[in-house]
Design a protein around this motif. Structure first.
Motif, short mmCIF file in Angstrom:
data_model
loop_
_atom_site.label_atom_id
_atom_site.label_comp_id
_atom_site.label_asym_id
_atom_site.label_seq_id
_atom_site.Cartn_x
_atom_site.Cartn_y
_atom_site.Cartn_z
N ASP A 7 -12.72 39.84 -10.65
CA ASP A 7 -12.96 38.59 -11.38
C ASP A 7 -11.71 37.71 -11.30
O ASP A 7 -11.80 36.50 -11.07
N LYS A 8 -10.55 38.31 -11.46
CA LYS A 8 -9.31 37.55 -11.44
C LYS A 8 -9.05 36.95 -10.05
O LYS A 8 -8.58 35.81 -9.93
N LEU A 9 -9.36 37.73 -9.00
CA LEU A 9 -9.15 37.22 -7.64
C LEU A 9 -10.00 35.99 -7.37
O LEU A 9 -9.53 35.00 -6.81
N VAL A 10 -11.27 36.07 -7.77
CA VAL A 10 -12.18 34.93 -7.55
C VAL A 10 -11.76 33.75 -8.43
O VAL A 10 -11.76 32.60 -7.99
N TRP A 11 -11.39 34.06 -9.67
CA TRP A 11 -11.01 32.99 -10.59
C TRP A 11 -9.78 32.23 -10.11
O TRP A 11 -9.69 31.00 -10.30
N ASN A 12 -8.85 32.89 -9.48
CA ASN A 12 -7.66 32.22 -8.97
C ASN A 12 -8.02 31.12 -7.98
O ASN A 12 -7.29 30.12 -7.87
#
Length: 491
Positions: free
Chosen positions: A480-485
């Protein structure tokens, strides 16, 4: 026209060459890229005709686009990334003839034209194909320690689903929609239609903070579409990693079961394939990475290999070799494989489900089922362990006769259900090997799955359970964090 030359106002004089010069300066011309910003720059670098402004002034399609984009917050995005305020200001200046030294008519026309095109392409491409390319967001260079503790730099491929990306034909289509007065219909056409997306969109209106971020990331996943969808068979297998669950969808039923998957350091890859065959009591050919990390230090230890029922064979010939004759260096060379005999205690359990992929992963049974009771079930080197392997086999094989099912049960040491099966067990004692171990009754060892059943290993932290109720799951791999970045710039 000479008679009217005295009425000419220099501030209102349009110079096409000056407009073209400003358009080219607004975007760096480079290689033919399919991203919206790069395609906008390329279009005007190649002197593409103006799309929004002509002899009659600004096209009504500009107002349609602005009207649609002023509602961009509906999908959780900010108008800033689409430069809505700038577009509205340039529209006002153009329509009211409000020009000055800093905002000449040619400068206003160029900026208005460029920003309209970029905003339009960004929206339709993003809604149709995704605002984030998962392959660039999730596949990356990482540093990992090897078996000796040395740091290795390697490329980690975790997202291996071939997805649709915008083509030149798609861009040609969206450009035509402007001249055909079809901007509004085009923007509605690219809206994702999956039930999950619609559900997340409804939840977005009353979400905030971390929950809002999680909803937006999963909405983005709904935009990613497989390039070559598997032929439908009426059945499909879906493994959702954050849920630690497998769902077997039939034409009129859903079966679910718990799974174990890769740890955070040996993550299960996300992929699409089709289950082709089933093996009962398979041998496990241990991947070289596991040999290097777990087996290498036991080279020459016959008791260790006997305890785990491992043997060593030459890769080139398949010939078994004595444990004591193979050194650590020989094992590390990759010229020898380490395998585990099939049957009770095998790490793959009693059955494995095979499908083509680039990672040598598969679904399989387990010899240590206790972990299924845990909430955290990241336990493997990448493969997926299933809680009810016999039920999954029955689902994949479909309507087969009871005796064939019993042959699978007997081969897996499960009590048979037919009289024929019970009689077979009474009359056939299991054989023993040279160490006195009982060997499995091998009534069946291989079965083809026809037609092949599609399998999807996915990563959704918001997803419906087997009853259709939306559930929220932890971001176990940090995706989720990778996509959100990559996504957050739009918010």
């Amino acid at each position: 026209m000479e008679a009217f030359s005295g009425l000419k106002t220099p501030a209102f004089e349009i110079t096409p060459s000056e407009i073209q010069s400003v358009l080219k300066k607004m975007g760096k011309a480079g290689k033919d890229s399919l991203s919206p910003s790069a395609r906008t720059a390329l279009y005007y670098h190649e002197n593409g005709p103006m799309l929004w402004i002509g002899r009659q002034g600004v096209s009504p399609m500009a107002d349609t686009l602005v009207q649609q984009l002023t509602q961009i917050e509906r999908i959780g995005f900010s108008a800033t990334q689409f430069k809505i305020k700038e577009i509205e200001e340039y529209l006002r200046r153009f329509k009211t003839l409000d020009f000055d030294k800093e905002h000449s008519i040619n400068d206003v026309i160029a900026h208005l034209e460029y920003h309209l095109t970029r905003a339009y392409l960004t929206y339709v491409v993003g809604q149709r194909y995704g605002f984030v390319n998962p392959k660039s967001a999730m596949n990356m260079v990482e540093s990992k320690p090897d078996s000796l503790g040395n740091i290795k730099i390697c490329y980690v491929n975790q997202y291996d689903v071939p997805i649709l990306r915008p083509t030149s034909a798609f861009y040609e289509k969206v450009f035509r929609k402007i001249s055909n007065d079809s901007v509004g219909p085009m923007m509605r056409e690219v809206e994702p239609q999956s039930p999950l997306y619609r559900s997340l969109l409804r939840q977005l209106s009353y979400s905030s903070g971390d929950m809002r971020m999680k909803i937006l990331v999963n909405m983005e996943r709904c935009r990613w579409q497989e390039k070559n969808p598997m032929p439908t068979t009426g059945k499909r297998i879906v493994v959702n990693i954050p849920a630690f669950m497998l769902y077997a969808y039939g034409p009129d039923s859903i079966m679910s079961m718990r799974i174990g998957c890769g740890t955070t350091s040996t993550r299960t890859p996300l992929l699409t394939s089709a289950i082709e065959y089933i093996q009962v009591n398979p041998e496990w050919n241990i991947p070289q990475s596991i040999v290097n990390n777990d087996v290498l230090r036991h080279a020459g230890d016959s008791s260790y290999f006997a305890r785990h029922r491992y043997y060593i064979a030459e890769r080139a010939t398949g010939k078994k070799v004595a444990i004591g004759s193979v050194s650590r260096a020989m094992l590390a060379s990759g010229k020898y494989r380490v395998s585990q005999n099939g049957g009770r205690g095998n790490s793959l359990g009693r059955i494995v489900f095979r499908f083509k992929n680039n990672f040598s992963v598969y679904l399989h049974d387990t010899s240590t089922p206790g972990f299924f009771q845990n909430s955290w079930r990241g336990v493997s080197h990448g493969c997926v362990r299933v809680q009810r392997p016999f039920d999954l086999a029955h689902f994949l094989l479909g309507d087969i006769d009871d005796w064939t099912l019993d042959k699978i049960r007997i081969s897996m040491d499960i009590a048979p259900q037919t009289e024929q099966g019970r009689e077979y067990v009474r009359s056939h004692e299991p054989e023993e090997n040279e160490n006195g171990r009982k060997l499995p009754r091998k009534l069946i060892s291989y079965m083809s799955v026809k037609p092949h059943v599609p399998i999807y290993i996915i990563y959704y932290t918001i997803y419906p359970d087997e009853n259709g109720y939306i559930q929220i799951y932890p971001d176990v791999y940090g995706y989720d964090k990778l996509v959100w970045n990559h996504l957050k710039k739009y918010t």
